[in-house]
Design a protein around this motif. Structure first.
Motif, PDB file in Angstrom:
ATOM      1  N   THR A   1       0.953  -0.937   0.446  1.00  0.00           N
ATOM      2  CA  THR A   1      -0.111   0.367   0.250  1.00  0.00           C
ATOM      3  C   THR A   1       1.162   1.458  -0.013  1.00  0.00           C
ATOM      4  O   THR A   1       1.772   1.232   0.393  1.00  0.00           O
TER       5      THR A   1
ATOM      6  N   VAL B   1       1.912   5.489   0.957  1.00  0.00           N
ATOM      7  CA  VAL B   1       1.659   5.968   1.941  1.00  0.00           C
ATOM      8  C   VAL B   1       1.913   7.455   1.146  1.00  0.00           C
ATOM      9  O   VAL B   1       3.719   7.360   1.093  1.00  0.00           O
TER      10      VAL B   1
ATOM     11  N   VAL C   1       0.722  12.922   6.295  1.00  0.00           N
ATOM     12  CA  VAL C   1       0.207  12.635   5.262  1.00  0.00           C
ATOM     13  C   VAL C   1      -0.444  13.259   4.338  1.00  0.00           C
ATOM     14  O   VAL C   1      -1.779  14.300   4.608  1.00  0.00           O
TER      15      VAL C   1
ATOM     16  N   VAL D   1      -5.425   7.375   3.098  1.00  0.00           N
ATOM     17  CA  VAL D   1      -5.415   5.591   2.243  1.00  0.00           C
ATOM     18  C   VAL D   1      -5.947   5.036   2.733  1.00  0.00           C
ATOM     19  O   VAL D   1      -7.264   5.106   3.979  1.00  0.00           O
TER      20      VAL D   1
ATOM     21  N   VAL E   1      -6.216   5.039   6.819  1.00  0.00           N
ATOM     22  CA  VAL E   1      -5.456   6.494   7.193  1.00  0.00           C
ATOM     23  C   VAL E   1      -5.730   7.970   6.790  1.00  0.00           C
ATOM     24  O   VAL E   1      -5.823   8.552   5.501  1.00  0.00           O
TER      25      VAL E   1
ATOM     26  N   LEU F   1       3.000  10.996  10.802  1.00  0.00           N
ATOM     27  CA  LEU F   1       4.151   9.910  10.015  1.00  0.00           C
ATOM     28  C   LEU F   1       5.215  10.396  10.468  1.00  0.00           C
ATOM     29  O   LEU F   1       5.968  11.342  10.154  1.00  0.00           O
TER      30      LEU F   1
ATOM     31  N   ILE G   1       2.617   5.881  12.690  1.00  0.00           N
ATOM     32  CA  ILE G   1       1.735   6.589  12.217  1.00  0.00           C
ATOM     33  C   ILE G   1       0.629   7.371  13.932  1.00  0.00           C
ATOM     34  O   ILE G   1       0.197   6.369  14.239  1.00  0.00           O
TER      35      ILE G   1
ATOM     36  N   GLU H   1       7.126   9.417  -1.062  1.00  0.00           N
ATOM     37  CA  GLU H   1       5.899   8.198  -1.194  1.00  0.00           C
ATOM     38  C   GLU H   1       6.878   6.652  -0.420  1.00  0.00           C
ATOM     39  O   GLU H   1       7.850   6.542  -1.144  1.00  0.00           O
TER      40      GLU H   1
END
Length: 237
Positions: free
Chosen positions: A57, A59, A82, A86, A94, A100, A126, A221
């Protein structure tokens, strides 16, 4: 007399209904089935679903702290926010604005001959807007700092190494030495001067270092390297 007969009949019917209901409850209990009154139990509080994200995934975040191979060192902390929600299976796991956090595993400058300056980031937490904290393991896959800083296959951020500008610098030094030598001692002096100039330039090139910097505001990223579980009731919709 007629009224008395009606009362007797009503009492008999009530007794029959009560006996039938009692028999039904007893039979249900013997069979292990719920009694009639248990068919519609009182509602129970709902239990939150476990929110999770699979490995792979993406983020995306924006740095809040500047990271540089000149000033940062292994063990320093970094943080960011962020920038893109997400989601997984239609649920926001998220939200935008979650923090983060992580540590710098490596921030090294290299002399030009030995390679490129390297920044290795290890995100580990997170923090949701409500203050809940969750473990987070991921690697860097991209940044908007290209081409000054690139990302290799191991998720390390690499600054630039030597390039055409270095060879130009060496050539200019050699040419300057040749010109100075020729003015002093003619053609032979030009050869000697060129050699001296090239040698001095080479020494300078060998000892000079390059740095890599990720200023605050840099977009990075990450990609989850293992599944991330946020526990019950953590859906951030």
């Amino acid at each position: 007399m007629k009224n008395l007969l009606i009362l007797v009949l009503c009492a008999g019917m009530a007794s029959s209904v009560a006996a039938q209901t009692s028999s039904t409850v007893q039979l249900a209990e013997m069979r292990g089935s719920p009694a009639p009154e248990a068919l519609n139990p009182e509602p129970t509080p709902s239990v939150g679903l476990t929110a999770s994200l699979p490995a792979g995934t993406a983020v995306k975040m924006r740095l809040e702290t500047t990271i540089s191979t000149r000033t940062s060192k292994a063990g320093d902390r970094f943080s960011g926010l962020v920038t893109e929600a997400v989601k997984f299976q239609g649920r926001t796991i998220v939200p935008v604005g979650a923090a983060l956090e992580g540590r710098i595993a490596r921030a090294s400058e290299r002399r030009r001959i030995w390679g490129k300056p390297t920044i290795d980031l290890r995100p580990d937490t997170i923090v949701m807007p409500n203050g809940n904290r969750f473990s987070f393991t991921a690697v860097v896959v991209d940044t908007n700092a290209r081409p000054e800083v690139d990302v290799n296959d191991e998720g390390q951020l690499k600054g630039r190494g030597h390039d055409g500008g270095d060879w130009k610098e060496t050539g200019l030094a050699a040419g300057g030495g040749a010109l100075g030598g020729s003015l002093i001692a003619g053609p032979e002096g030009a050869l000697i001067g060129a050699g001296v100039g090239a040698t001095a330039s080479a020494v300078h090139w060998l000892i000079k270092t390059r740095s890599a910097t990720l200023p605050a505001g840099t977009e990075i990223e990450f990609e989850l390297s293992r599944p991330m579980s946020l526990g019950a009731g953590s859906d951030a919709q």
